[in-house]
Scaffold this active site. Sequence first.
Site, PDB file in Angstrom:
ATOM      1  N   GLN A 109     -18.667  41.087  22.992  1.00  0.00           N
ATOM      2  CA  GLN A 109     -19.444  40.555  23.266  1.00  0.00           C
ATOM      3  C   GLN A 109     -18.998  38.657  23.856  1.00  0.00           C
ATOM      4  OE1 GLN A 109     -22.038  38.999  20.429  1.00  0.00           O
ATOM      5  NE2 GLN A 109     -23.622  38.747  21.417  1.00  0.00           N
ATOM      6  N   SER A 112     -19.699  33.590  22.803  1.00  0.00           N
ATOM      7  CA  SER A 112     -19.989  32.190  22.545  1.00  0.00           C
ATOM      8  C   SER A 112     -18.493  31.655  23.455  1.00  0.00           C
ATOM      9  CB  SER A 112     -19.371  32.373  20.927  1.00  0.00           C
ATOM     10  OG  SER A 112     -20.399  32.313  19.770  1.00  0.00           O
ATOM     11  N   SER A 144     -14.760  39.334  19.020  1.00  0.00           N
ATOM     12  CA  SER A 144     -13.923  40.665  18.441  1.00  0.00           C
ATOM     13  C   SER A 144     -13.933  41.722  19.200  1.00  0.00           C
ATOM     14  CB  SER A 144     -15.422  40.987  17.583  1.00  0.00           C
ATOM     15  OG  SER A 144     -15.593  40.229  15.992  1.00  0.00           O
ATOM     16  N   GLU A 227     -27.842  42.399  16.971  1.00  0.00           N
ATOM     17  CA  GLU A 227     -27.034  42.299  16.328  1.00  0.00           C
ATOM     18  C   GLU A 227     -27.346  41.272  14.916  1.00  0.00           C
ATOM     19  OE1 GLU A 227     -23.393  38.781  16.862  1.00  0.00           O
ATOM     20  OE2 GLU A 227     -25.337  37.747  17.621  1.00  0.00           O
ATOM     21  N   GLU A 360     -26.561  27.468   9.924  1.00  0.00           N
ATOM     22  CA  GLU A 360     -27.448  26.260  10.637  1.00  0.00           C
ATOM     23  C   GLU A 360     -28.740  26.684  11.146  1.00  0.00           C
ATOM     24  OE1 GLU A 360     -23.987  25.057   8.059  1.00  0.00           O
ATOM     25  OE2 GLU A 360     -24.365  26.115  10.235  1.00  0.00           O
TER      26      GLU A 360
END
Length: 390
Positions: A109, A112, A144, A227, A360
């Site tokens: 994936q 990020s 990952s 996910e 968060e």
Amino acid sequence: MSPDELRERAREFLAANDPAIIDRLDYLRARFDAGLAWVHFPVGLGGLGLARELQTVIEEELAGAPDNDPRKIGIGLGMAAPTILAFGTGEQKQRLLRPLWTGEEVWCQLFSEPGAGSDLAAAGTRAVRDGDGWRVTGQKVWTSSAHTARWAILLARTDPDVPKHAGLSYFVLDMTDPGVEVRPLRQITGEAEFNEVFLTDAWIPDSDRLGEVGDGWRVAQTTLMNERVAIGGRPTPREGGMIGVVAETWRSHPDKRTPELHDRLLELWVQAEALRLAGIRLRQQLAVGSPGPEGSAMKLAFARLSQQLSGLEVEIIGEEGLRYDDWTLRRPDQVDFTGREPGYRYLRAKGNSIEGGTSEVLRNIIAERVLGLPAEARVDTKVAWKDLPR
């Protein structure tokens, strides 16, 4: 189709494809073609178009036969496959889903980025039109399985001149393209299960785009919701997973027991059981619809509980918990919490509150999309308990 009819179909499949004499990969391909991979998928795509909860019937009947190593290909199963099913073309579904499920092709994936933090919509990786495809340049991080993956799901900016959520598109990237470079990211555990990925004019044909140009944010939400369910809502038996490991540690170390540790263990056992039951309810909801923001609550609770349990285990065993087997840089193809030593579990659990959406960010999602609070009333994680109204 009734559960009994499905059981009979599974038994007929086993009779025709005896896993004791058939090659493992041939067996998995045959299972997919028979519609027994994921029964809620459409006919021809590994399923039978049945209710999701009937999958347990298949797993029971085929127990003991070779599986597709779901921990190793979890990103493909839990994130890529539902997104391809929801937004892929007929050709994409036919081409990608079978080798994804059998484990022939590993997925990663690419969401990020170093400069975007938890703000996924601020992604800066650019995809620029080039003939019948796209040239992609940028950097992704915390990826990952990138070192073993053949394919990646990728979010990239295709229009920098519109609001950030509107300028994104969603692609499938061939990780063997010469414009893709994968570098290991060593973690506190000493291992490098994560990677950073550098893209330099990587080529993606337009036929490998999922959804419309500029609609990447909506496509990505399907991935993210699945996910979080995949991370926090996995089915486990009572006292399974981390709580089972810690409970066994308690039973095998009678000399380390104290009333205070006993009270903490009982409290966490109750939390683990509540989370397990909540996961059952969430999967029942999935059987009649798509994952929603409730998956964020599951993932948030899972991360906190995992960290608390791993910390308690180290406290129970004392100095034994300071041992660590090997700090040699390794690049594992899967995470094994329960099969490793307590020191590894304690260190690796620190990442649970970051991966799959930081705690968060998940609290904000829960506040706005589950509790219905206005955006300005988001949960402030820095507020002191003494300052809250009584």
